[in-house]
Motif scaffolding. Structure first.
Motif, PDB file in Angstrom:
ATOM      1  N   VAL A  12      45.580  11.218  22.178  1.00 20.79           N
ATOM      2  CA  VAL A  12      46.190  12.482  21.790  1.00 20.79           C
ATOM      3  C   VAL A  12      45.858  12.742  20.320  1.00 20.79           C
ATOM      4  CG1 VAL A  12      48.334  13.768  21.464  1.00 20.79           C
ATOM      5  CG2 VAL A  12      48.043  12.305  23.476  1.00 20.79           C
ATOM      6  N   ALA A  13      45.180  13.849  20.066  1.00 19.31           N
ATOM      7  CA  ALA A  13      44.903  14.232  18.687  1.00 19.31           C
ATOM      8  C   ALA A  13      46.108  14.980  18.125  1.00 19.31           C
ATOM      9  CB  ALA A  13      43.654  15.112  18.633  1.00 19.31           C
ATOM     10  N   CYS A  14      46.120  15.168  16.813  1.00 18.01           N
ATOM     11  CA  CYS A  14      47.212  15.910  16.191  1.00 18.01           C
ATOM     12  C   CYS A  14      46.655  16.786  15.081  1.00 18.01           C
ATOM     13  CB  CYS A  14      48.292  14.973  15.653  1.00 18.01           C
ATOM     14  SG  CYS A  14      47.728  13.777  14.419  1.00 18.01           S
ATOM     15  N   ALA A  15      47.375  17.853  14.776  1.00 17.20           N
ATOM     16  CA  ALA A  15      46.972  18.794  13.738  1.00 17.20           C
ATOM     17  C   ALA A  15      48.225  19.388  13.114  1.00 17.20           C
ATOM     18  CB  ALA A  15      46.080  19.896  14.304  1.00 17.20           C
ATOM     19  N   PHE A  16      48.100  19.789  11.839  1.00 16.86           N
ATOM     20  CA  PHE A  16      49.242  20.332  11.103  1.00 16.86           C
ATOM     21  C   PHE A  16      48.912  21.737  10.612  1.00 16.86           C
ATOM     22  CE2 PHE A  16      53.110  18.043   9.623  1.00 16.86           C
ATOM     23  CZ  PHE A  16      53.819  19.160   9.190  1.00 16.86           C
ATOM     24  N   PHE A  17      49.868  22.658  10.797  1.00 13.58           N
ATOM     25  CA  PHE A  17      49.754  24.031  10.312  1.00 13.58           C
ATOM     26  C   PHE A  17      50.914  24.289   9.355  1.00 13.58           C
ATOM     27  CE2 PHE A  17      47.654  23.855  14.366  1.00 13.58           C
ATOM     28  CZ  PHE A  17      46.555  24.684  14.251  1.00 13.58           C
ATOM     29  N   SER A  18      50.600  24.708   8.133  1.00 19.69           N
ATOM     30  CA  SER A  18      51.636  24.901   7.122  1.00 19.69           C
ATOM     31  C   SER A  18      51.448  26.241   6.423  1.00 19.69           C
ATOM     32  CB  SER A  18      51.599  23.767   6.088  1.00 19.69           C
ATOM     33  OG  SER A  18      52.541  23.987   5.058  1.00 19.69           O
ATOM     34  N   LEU A  19      52.561  26.913   6.162  1.00 21.75           N
ATOM     35  CA  LEU A  19      52.513  28.187   5.443  1.00 21.75           C
ATOM     36  C   LEU A  19      52.458  27.987   3.934  1.00 21.75           C
ATOM     37  CD1 LEU A  19      55.004  30.531   7.348  1.00 21.75           C
ATOM     38  CD2 LEU A  19      52.563  30.872   7.046  1.00 21.75           C
ATOM     39  N   ALA A  20      53.090  26.930   3.430  1.00 24.06           N
ATOM     40  CA  ALA A  20      53.191  26.717   1.983  1.00 24.06           C
ATOM     41  C   ALA A  20      52.205  25.682   1.461  1.00 24.06           C
ATOM     42  CB  ALA A  20      54.620  26.308   1.614  1.00 24.06           C
ATOM     43  N   GLY A  21      51.312  25.180   2.295  1.00 26.34           N
ATOM     44  CA  GLY A  21      50.337  24.201   1.828  1.00 26.34           C
ATOM     45  C   GLY A  21      50.861  22.775   1.896  1.00 26.34           C
ATOM     46  N   TYR A  22      50.200  21.871   1.174  1.00 27.09           N
ATOM     47  CA  TYR A  22      50.477  20.446   1.267  1.00 27.09           C
ATOM     48  C   TYR A  22      50.514  19.824  -0.130  1.00 27.09           C
ATOM     49  CZ  TYR A  22      48.922  21.417   6.029  1.00 27.09           C
ATOM     50  OH  TYR A  22      48.770  21.968   7.265  1.00 27.09           O
ATOM     51  N   THR A  23      51.322  18.774  -0.267  1.00 27.25           N
ATOM     52  CA  THR A  23      51.311  18.017  -1.508  1.00 27.25           C
ATOM     53  C   THR A  23      50.025  17.187  -1.569  1.00 27.25           C
ATOM     54  OG1 THR A  23      52.460  16.119  -0.530  1.00 27.25           O
ATOM     55  CG2 THR A  23      53.828  17.892  -1.452  1.00 27.25           C
ATOM     56  N   SER A  24      49.689  16.711  -2.762  1.00 27.02           N
ATOM     57  CA  SER A  24      48.483  15.900  -2.905  1.00 27.02           C
ATOM     58  C   SER A  24      48.590  14.612  -2.096  1.00 27.02           C
ATOM     59  CB  SER A  24      48.239  15.582  -4.384  1.00 27.02           C
ATOM     60  OG  SER A  24      49.353  14.899  -4.940  1.00 27.02           O
ATOM     61  N   GLY A  25      49.797  14.036  -2.046  1.00 30.03           N
ATOM     62  CA  GLY A  25      49.981  12.826  -1.241  1.00 30.03           C
ATOM     63  C   GLY A  25      49.789  13.079   0.238  1.00 30.03           C
ATOM     64  N   ALA A  26      50.233  14.243   0.715  1.00 24.26           N
ATOM     65  CA  ALA A  26      50.058  14.582   2.126  1.00 24.26           C
ATOM     66  C   ALA A  26      48.583  14.748   2.465  1.00 24.26           C
ATOM     67  CB  ALA A  26      50.835  15.852   2.448  1.00 24.26           C
ATOM     68  N   ARG A  27      47.822  15.376   1.576  1.00 24.89           N
ATOM     69  CA  ARG A  27      46.402  15.577   1.840  1.00 24.89           C
ATOM     70  C   ARG A  27      45.652  14.244   1.840  1.00 24.89           C
ATOM     71  NH1 ARG A  27      43.881  20.876  -0.944  1.00 24.89           N
ATOM     72  NH2 ARG A  27      42.133  19.951   0.197  1.00 24.89           N
ATOM     73  N   THR A  28      46.016  13.364   0.903  1.00 24.29           N
ATOM     74  CA  THR A  28      45.357  12.058   0.853  1.00 24.29           C
ATOM     75  C   THR A  28      45.633  11.257   2.111  1.00 24.29           C
ATOM     76  OG1 THR A  28      45.505  12.033  -1.566  1.00 24.29           O
ATOM     77  CG2 THR A  28      45.150   9.925  -0.459  1.00 24.29           C
ATOM     78  N   ARG A  29      46.913  11.239   2.549  1.00 27.04           N
ATOM     79  CA  ARG A  29      47.252  10.474   3.748  1.00 27.04           C
ATOM     80  C   ARG A  29      46.620  11.091   4.999  1.00 27.04           C
ATOM     81  NH1 ARG A  29      50.903   6.574   4.438  1.00 27.04           N
ATOM     82  NH2 ARG A  29      50.193   6.176   2.308  1.00 27.04           N
ATOM     83  N   ALA A  30      46.539  12.418   5.062  1.00 25.53           N
ATOM     84  CA  ALA A  30      45.904  13.069   6.208  1.00 25.53           C
ATOM     85  C   ALA A  30      44.424  12.700   6.284  1.00 25.53           C
ATOM     86  CB  ALA A  30      46.074  14.578   6.117  1.00 25.53           C
ATOM     87  N   ASP A  31      43.751  12.614   5.134  1.00 25.86           N
ATOM     88  CA  ASP A  31      42.346  12.206   5.128  1.00 25.86           C
ATOM     89  C   ASP A  31      42.195  10.772   5.617  1.00 25.86           C
ATOM     90  OD1 ASP A  31      41.587  14.673   4.199  1.00 25.86           O
ATOM     91  OD2 ASP A  31      41.533  14.072   2.096  1.00 25.86           O
ATOM     92  N   THR A  32      43.145   9.917   5.244  1.00 23.20           N
ATOM     93  CA  THR A  32      43.096   8.517   5.667  1.00 23.20           C
ATOM     94  C   THR A  32      43.313   8.387   7.169  1.00 23.20           C
ATOM     95  OG1 THR A  32      43.942   7.815   3.508  1.00 23.20           O
ATOM     96  CG2 THR A  32      44.098   6.233   5.316  1.00 23.20           C
ATOM     97  N   LEU A  33      44.264   9.153   7.699  1.00 25.58           N
ATOM     98  CA  LEU A  33      44.606   9.061   9.124  1.00 25.58           C
ATOM     99  C   LEU A  33      43.731   9.963  10.001  1.00 25.58           C
ATOM    100  CD1 LEU A  33      48.512   9.119   8.817  1.00 25.58           C
ATOM    101  CD2 LEU A  33      47.013   7.120   9.053  1.00 25.58           C
ATOM    102  N   GLY A  34      42.947  10.847   9.389  1.00 31.29           N
ATOM    103  CA  GLY A  34      42.123  11.763  10.167  1.00 31.29           C
ATOM    104  C   GLY A  34      42.902  12.893  10.805  1.00 31.29           C
ATOM    105  N   VAL A  35      43.949  13.359  10.136  1.00 26.18           N
ATOM    106  CA  VAL A  35      44.781  14.448  10.663  1.00 26.18           C
ATOM    107  C   VAL A  35      44.234  15.779  10.135  1.00 26.18           C
ATOM    108  CG1 VAL A  35      47.090  15.452  10.752  1.00 26.18           C
ATOM    109  CG2 VAL A  35      46.800  12.965  10.782  1.00 26.18           C
ATOM    110  N   PRO A  36      43.850  16.707  10.996  1.00 28.55           N
ATOM    111  CA  PRO A  36      43.388  18.022  10.536  1.00 28.55           C
ATOM    112  C   PRO A  36      44.537  18.815   9.916  1.00 28.55           C
ATOM    113  CG  PRO A  36      42.626  17.579  12.777  1.00 28.55           C
ATOM    114  CD  PRO A  36      43.657  16.545  12.452  1.00 28.55           C
ATOM    115  N   LEU A  37      44.273  19.409   8.749  1.00 30.77           N
ATOM    116  CA  LEU A  37      45.269  20.220   8.057  1.00 30.77           C
ATOM    117  C   LEU A  37      44.792  21.665   7.985  1.00 30.77           C
ATOM    118  CD1 LEU A  37      46.211  17.907   5.034  1.00 30.77           C
ATOM    119  CD2 LEU A  37      47.278  18.015   7.295  1.00 30.77           C
ATOM    120  N   PHE A  38      45.695  22.588   8.326  1.00 26.88           N
ATOM    121  CA  PHE A  38      45.408  24.016   8.255  1.00 26.88           C
ATOM    122  C   PHE A  38      46.504  24.710   7.456  1.00 26.88           C
ATOM    123  CE2 PHE A  38      43.428  22.512  12.133  1.00 26.88           C
ATOM    124  CZ  PHE A  38      42.204  23.164  12.162  1.00 26.88           C
ATOM    125  N   THR A  39      46.126  25.725   6.717  1.00 25.61           N
ATOM    126  CA  THR A  39      47.096  26.589   6.054  1.00 25.61           C
ATOM    127  C   THR A  39      47.077  27.952   6.727  1.00 25.61           C
ATOM    128  OG1 THR A  39      45.451  27.276   4.403  1.00 25.61           O
ATOM    129  CG2 THR A  39      46.892  25.407   3.836  1.00 25.61           C
TER     130      THR A  39
END
Length: 254
Positions: A205-232
């Motif tokens: 099961v893949a996962c993806a995140f959609f956010s209206l207000a963006g992401y903190t720097s820590g969230a982006r770093t961890r998403a890159d490590t885990l391979g989680v797609p981030l969308f704004t």
């Protein structure tokens, strides 16, 4: 422009991605400017990815359809074109001519914070039709429509609600939508990833995140490590990928 394919070299499977292997230094035939171009790749629906070798000259620039050895043997024709005064046939402009026998050093690549993954043949897909976002419900609707556009059909609300926002599930996908006016945190990304791993079972099961207000720097770093797609998302209703995992998801789809 596209670097010419090295027909005498075999394609190699892509197992681990590195900066040096994903980009080649090529010379534009129109203006002579050197730049970094995505290394051509060929992917299959089975998941295999092959890196296609390209012909480059000794100084790192792409040749005009010939390998480095062939370019050196045909050096006289290049010199003749330069003497004839054809700017498109001459080498890239510089402050001065390099001394004979010395290769000009290629410029060191500047590593940007976000590098879209190269795709030589993206799957044909109609343009996404955005929906104006006025409230949290509209944000969830846009995310569901976007997942269907990517190929994840039968989207529906997940049975387990997250502490904040909403979750959408489809076959092979678990997505979270955060409409709050606060940046998504590292904890939010980790919780989504852990939930996807828990519900995976025998089927990934893949996962993806959609956010209206963006992401903190820590969230982006961890998403890159885990391979989680981030969308704004914004009021126009068109999700925008902001990391390499999201770029790859848009390029390949479900």
């Amino acid at each position: 422009m596209a670097p010419p394919v090295a027909r005498d070299a075999a394609a190699v499977p892509v197992v681990d991605r590195t900066w040096a292997e994903e980009w080649v230094t090529a010379c534009c035939g129109a203006c002579g400017r050197e730049g970094h171009w995505p290394q051509p790749e060929l992917d299959c629906t089975c998941g295999a990815v092959l890196r296609i070798p390209v012909a480059v000259s000794a100084d790192g620039a792409a040749s005009d359809g010939a390998t480095a050895d062939e370019a050196s043997e045909d050096g006289a024709s290049t010199d003749g074109a330069a003497q004839a005064g054809h700017p498109g046939d001459a080498g890239p402009p510089g402050d001065g001519e390099a001394a004979p026998g010395h290769d000009r050093a290629a410029p060191a690549p500047a590593l940007p914070s976000h590098i879209p993954l190269p795709r030589t043949a993206p799957r044909p897909r109609p343009a996404f039709r955005p929906v104006t976002i006025r409230d949290a419900r509209d944000a969830v609707t846009v995310a569901a429509l976007y997942l269907r556009w990517l190929g994840y059909l039968n989207t529906r609300s997940a049975a387990r609600r997250p502490p904040s926002g909403s979750r959408i599930t489809a076959r092979g996908m678990l997505a979270q939508v955060e409409p709050a006016l606060r940046p998504t945190t590292l904890r939010d990304v980790e919780c989504l990833w852990l939930t996807a791993m828990t519900e995976a079972g025998d089927t990934p099961v893949a996962c993806a995140f959609f956010s209206l207000a963006g992401y903190t720097s820590g969230a982006r770093t961890r998403a890159d490590t885990l391979g989680v797609p981030l969308f704004t998302m914004d009021a126009t209703g068109t999700p925008q990928p902001i990391n390499s995992a999201a770029d790859e998801l848009v390029a390949t789809g479900a």
